[in-house]
Design a protein around this motif. Structure first.
Motif, mmCIF file in Angstrom:
data_model
loop_
_atom_site.group_PDB
_atom_site.id
_atom_site.type_symbol
_atom_site.label_atom_id
_atom_site.label_comp_id
_atom_site.label_asym_id
_atom_site.label_seq_id
_atom_site.Cartn_x
_atom_site.Cartn_y
_atom_site.Cartn_z
ATOM 1 N N SER A 98 32.090 47.361 36.868
ATOM 2 C CA SER A 98 31.221 47.162 37.921
ATOM 3 C C SER A 98 29.928 45.284 36.889
ATOM 4 O O SER A 98 28.834 45.075 37.369
ATOM 5 C CB SER A 98 29.321 48.165 37.733
ATOM 6 O OG SER A 98 29.432 48.333 36.367
ATOM 7 N N ARG A 173 42.839 43.567 35.700
ATOM 8 C CA ARG A 173 43.436 43.175 36.077
ATOM 9 C C ARG A 173 44.413 43.622 37.275
ATOM 10 O O ARG A 173 45.223 43.131 37.866
ATOM 11 C CB ARG A 173 44.727 42.745 34.664
ATOM 12 C CG ARG A 173 44.087 42.113 33.489
ATOM 13 C CD ARG A 173 45.535 41.558 32.795
ATOM 14 N NE ARG A 173 44.460 39.868 32.334
ATOM 15 C CZ ARG A 173 44.272 40.187 30.851
ATOM 16 N NH1 ARG A 173 45.262 41.198 29.990
ATOM 17 N NH2 ARG A 173 43.944 39.289 29.480
ATOM 18 N N TYR A 174 44.853 44.772 37.156
ATOM 19 C CA TYR A 174 45.466 45.803 38.171
ATOM 20 C C TYR A 174 44.217 46.796 38.638
ATOM 21 O O TYR A 174 44.959 47.786 37.536
ATOM 22 C CB TYR A 174 47.250 45.706 37.386
ATOM 23 C CG TYR A 174 47.925 44.845 36.835
ATOM 24 C CD1 TYR A 174 47.924 43.672 37.699
ATOM 25 C CD2 TYR A 174 47.906 44.755 35.005
ATOM 26 C CE1 TYR A 174 48.364 43.446 37.464
ATOM 27 C CE2 TYR A 174 48.749 43.846 35.121
ATOM 28 C CZ TYR A 174 49.141 42.779 35.736
ATOM 29 O OH TYR A 174 49.563 41.717 35.194
ATOM 30 N N ASP A 176 45.040 49.253 39.896
ATOM 31 C CA ASP A 176 45.107 50.736 40.645
ATOM 32 C C ASP A 176 45.867 50.872 39.052
ATOM 33 O O ASP A 176 46.278 52.341 38.756
ATOM 34 C CB ASP A 176 47.204 50.260 40.838
ATOM 35 C CG ASP A 176 47.811 48.948 40.566
ATOM 36 O OD1 ASP A 176 47.184 48.363 39.838
ATOM 37 O OD2 ASP A 176 48.925 49.047 41.623
ATOM 38 N N ILE A 177 45.710 50.966 37.745
ATOM 39 C CA ILE A 177 45.563 51.494 36.762
ATOM 40 C C ILE A 177 44.575 52.713 36.700
ATOM 41 O O ILE A 177 44.912 53.777 36.680
ATOM 42 C CB ILE A 177 44.880 50.445 35.522
ATOM 43 C CG1 ILE A 177 46.155 49.595 34.976
ATOM 44 C CG2 ILE A 177 44.909 51.386 34.148
ATOM 45 C CD1 ILE A 177 47.137 50.188 34.361
ATOM 46 N N LEU A 180 46.395 55.539 38.394
ATOM 47 C CA LEU A 180 47.312 56.575 37.503
ATOM 48 C C LEU A 180 46.755 56.969 36.106
ATOM 49 O O LEU A 180 47.274 58.321 35.701
ATOM 50 C CB LEU A 180 48.125 54.344 36.884
ATOM 51 C CG LEU A 180 49.108 54.553 35.816
ATOM 52 C CD1 LEU A 180 50.506 55.600 36.937
ATOM 53 C CD2 LEU A 180 49.821 54.361 35.013
ATOM 54 N N MET A 264 36.904 38.201 26.598
ATOM 55 C CA MET A 264 36.613 37.152 27.011
ATOM 56 C C MET A 264 37.408 36.091 28.296
ATOM 57 O O MET A 264 37.478 35.465 29.499
ATOM 58 C CB MET A 264 36.817 35.863 26.463
ATOM 59 C CG MET A 264 36.278 34.637 26.505
ATOM 60 S SD MET A 264 34.103 34.173 26.738
ATOM 61 C CE MET A 264 33.736 33.531 25.156
ATOM 62 N N SER A 267 36.698 37.418 31.698
ATOM 63 C CA SER A 267 36.139 36.469 32.059
ATOM 64 C C SER A 267 36.077 35.073 32.809
ATOM 65 O O SER A 267 35.485 35.146 33.881
ATOM 66 C CB SER A 267 34.409 36.903 31.508
ATOM 67 O OG SER A 267 34.720 35.296 30.972
ATOM 68 N N GLU A 268 37.726 34.809 32.238
ATOM 69 C CA GLU A 268 37.747 33.450 33.552
ATOM 70 C C GLU A 268 38.794 33.775 34.449
ATOM 71 O O GLU A 268 38.774 32.779 35.176
ATOM 72 C CB GLU A 268 38.237 33.044 31.820
ATOM 73 C CG GLU A 268 37.562 31.732 31.005
ATOM 74 C CD GLU A 268 38.205 31.505 30.075
ATOM 75 O OE1 GLU A 268 39.371 30.818 29.654
ATOM 76 O OE2 GLU A 268 37.844 31.135 29.079
ATOM 77 N N GLU A 269 39.223 34.765 34.963
ATOM 78 C CA GLU A 269 40.022 35.523 35.800
ATOM 79 C C GLU A 269 38.924 35.031 37.274
ATOM 80 O O GLU A 269 38.027 35.683 37.345
ATOM 81 C CB GLU A 269 40.657 36.842 35.726
ATOM 82 C CG GLU A 269 41.495 37.288 34.231
ATOM 83 C CD GLU A 269 42.600 37.976 34.598
ATOM 84 O OE1 GLU A 269 42.732 38.005 35.934
ATOM 85 O OE2 GLU A 269 43.094 37.462 33.709
#
Ligand SMILES: Nc1ncnc2c1ncn2[C@@H]1O[C@H](COP(=O)(O)OP(=O)(O)OP(=O)(O)O)[C@@H](O)[C@H]1O
Ligand SMILES: [Mg+2]
Lengths: 270, 255
Positions: A98, A173-174, A176-177, A180, A264, A267-269
């Protein structure tokens, strides 16, 4: 680099902000607001006492003075700790997502979002604790061992945060975690003696490894310490206290370090 | 007296562009062991830059030259890949549309949140609240969620917050251009006032005339490198001469 005190103050302001937001979101558009925070745990005790005590006729373990043999109370003590634990682990992932868009545009320490969410959960837990103590007071089942309750709650909180930090980064990142983790927590619920008593495992058919797992897994340790403090009115065994503390310190440290290391990059993804 | 300064030493920034990045756990697990399909892209290379207290610094360069990236590094939104950046002083940044606003919160709540991110308490923000609402001119919309704001309203509120929190360093990226004529003029006036108060300002704009008028010094970025650094009019003129002579399309691409 800013000096320590302004950055600590800044973090504190942010934690407060996120805690307030989380609390408000929980009872958004409700007129009675915090009243529900008391009603929920209260109804939980009543319903569980009825279902387990009356319908199933489950026998609750003896309390110290024999005043509060009530399966609802036995269960509720465990649930107070368990719901704080799951609330934080589950919540962490959402609290990070969020704020992640925001973090891409302005710098702030993202761990404050998780700490704030955890603080909001801790407030909820304190209300449940108030209900628990009130009932125990009525049942005349209180002792100085109560001081171990906040210790158990705090350990559960920091342990959950440690896991939450890690889960939040993976979930960023994923996505679906989160599902799970939800499933794992549902399974883990039965590895903690909440709806059953550990004595249930004193059975030759049950392998030792299961018994050890159920007795020494961290949430179970927190639950048992909380129960010793408010239900059995006994001083928790020191080796269990030590194990719980070790789990907490190690898990929180790893989670904190991992989160700071990765936030950090998150935040760049794109 | 305010004392905001920025020191950029040997800074490079690499972005990892991961092609076919796994979007789910399943994909990621299926691909473990296989070589990642990544491309390195250097958005900034070996930047050295000192911005002294009270300076009005400008950055120019073609689209994709790395201006916004450099501002993000200064604002600590991204970390440099090599080198280091030191920004001393309370830093307030207006980097892009909706900069630092949470779409679901109202304008007012966002002002408090922004204040918290800058280290200002609720009480301190409450004191500036009237000034901020006044400056932004968005009226009763302050209590509406910002997601319903127009682009201009976003910028107005963003700018109002950024300049009214008494920053020591102010970073402004382009966005003012979205405001209407009247608001743009007000922004310029205000930046002048801030400069007079000693605030260090870094401005990114494609408006060459504006840049040479407002800035003392200008840096010219080209494909992530600092091509020129110096007196504003001089660098802007060289940049314009270059653009006019080249005439071709110098937009960077990732390939
Ligand atoms: N998070 C990111 N991941 C990958 N590449 C990025 C990222 N952010 C920026 N880039 C790339 O870095 C380069 C520089 O971008 P930047 O936004 O700094 O350019 P700019 O000079 O501000 O351009 P403009 O004038 O269009 O605003 C671009 O090629 C851009 O695609
Ligand atoms: Mg840009």
């Amino acid at each position: 680099m800013p000096t320590l005190s302004p950055s600590v103050r800044k973090s504190a302001t942010l934690i407060y902000h996120f805690a307030e937001r989380e609390s408000k979101a929980r009872y958004k558009r409700s007129i009675l607001g915090w009243f529900w925070s008391f009603m929920n745990p209260l109804t939980t005790v009543i319903v569980y006492s009825f279902v387990f005590g009356v319908v199933y006729g489950a026998k609750a373990p003896l309390t110290s003075n024999g005043n509060a043999e009530n399966f609802g109370l036995y269960l509720f003590t465990g649930l107070v700790v368990w719901s704080l634990f799951t609330g934080i682990v589950n919540g962490s992932m959402g609290w990070l997502t969020s704020v992640s868009d925001l973090r891409k545009k302005i710098y702030f320490p993202t761990e404050t979002a998780l700490l704030g969410g955890a603080a909001a959960n801790a407030v909820q837990t304190s209300l449940e604790v108030v209900v628990l103590i009130a009932i125990m007071l009525v049942a005349a089942n209180l002792s100085w061992t109560l001081i171990f309750l906040p210790i158990a709650v705090l350990m559960a909180l920091f342990f959950a945060l440690g896991l939450g930090f890690i889960a939040a980064i993976y979930n960023a990142r994923y996505r679906d975690i989160q599902y799970l983790v939800g499933i794992l927590l549902n399974v883990a619920f039965f590895a903690v003696p909440i709806v059953y008593t550990p004595t249930l495992l004193d059975n030759d058919d049950i392998p030792d490894i299961v018994r050890i797992l159920v007795e020494w897994n961290p949430p179970a340790l927190f639950v048992e310490i909380a129960r010793d403090a408010t239900y059995f009115l006994e001083v928790p065994q020191w080796n269990r206290m030590l194990a719980a503390l070790a789990w907490t310190v190690v898990t929180f440290s790893i989670g904190w370090w991992y989160f700071r290391d990765q936030s950090m990059a998150i935040s760049e993804e794109p | 007296m305010n004392t905001g300064s920025i020191h950029v030493r040997g800074v490079s920034k690499r972005f990892r562009l991961e092609r076919n990045r796994p979007s789910s756990l399943k994909e990621a697990l299926l691909r473990t062991g296989k070589k990642k399909d990544v491309d390195d892209f250097w958005a900034l290379r070996d930047i050295d830059l000192d911005i002294e207290p009270g300076a009005f610094f400008g950055l120019i360069g073609h689209n994709g030259s790395g201006k916004s990236t450099l501002l993000r590094l200064m604002a600590n939104i991204h970390a440099p890949t090599t080198g280091e950046i030191e920004a001393t002083g309370r830093l307030s940044a207006l980097l892009e549309l909706g900069s630092g606003f949470h779409p679901d919160l109202t304008g007012r709540e966002n002002v408090y949140l922004n204040g918290a991110m800058l280290g200002l308490s609720r009480r301190q923000m409450a004191e500036s609240m009237d000034r901020i609402i006044e400056f932004s001119g968005i009226g009763e919309f302050i209590d509406e969620p910002v997601k319903i704001y127009s682009s201009g309203m976003y910028v107005r509120l963003g700018f109002a917050v950024a300049v009214n929190v008494d920053p020591e360093i102010l970073l402004v990226d382009e966005v003012i251009a979205v405001g209407d004529e009247e608001f743009q003029r007000r922004c310029m006036d205000h930046m002048h006032q801030l400069r007079d108060k000693g605030t260090t300002i870094v401005l990114v704009s494609h408006n060459a005339g504006l840049m040479s008028r407002l800035c003392d010094r200008v840096g010219w970025l080209d494909h992530g490198r600092l091509l020129a650094l110096g007196d504003a009019t001089e660098v802007v003129d060289r940049y314009l001469a270059h653009v006019n002579s080249a005439g071709d399309n110098t937009l960077t691409t990732h390939d």
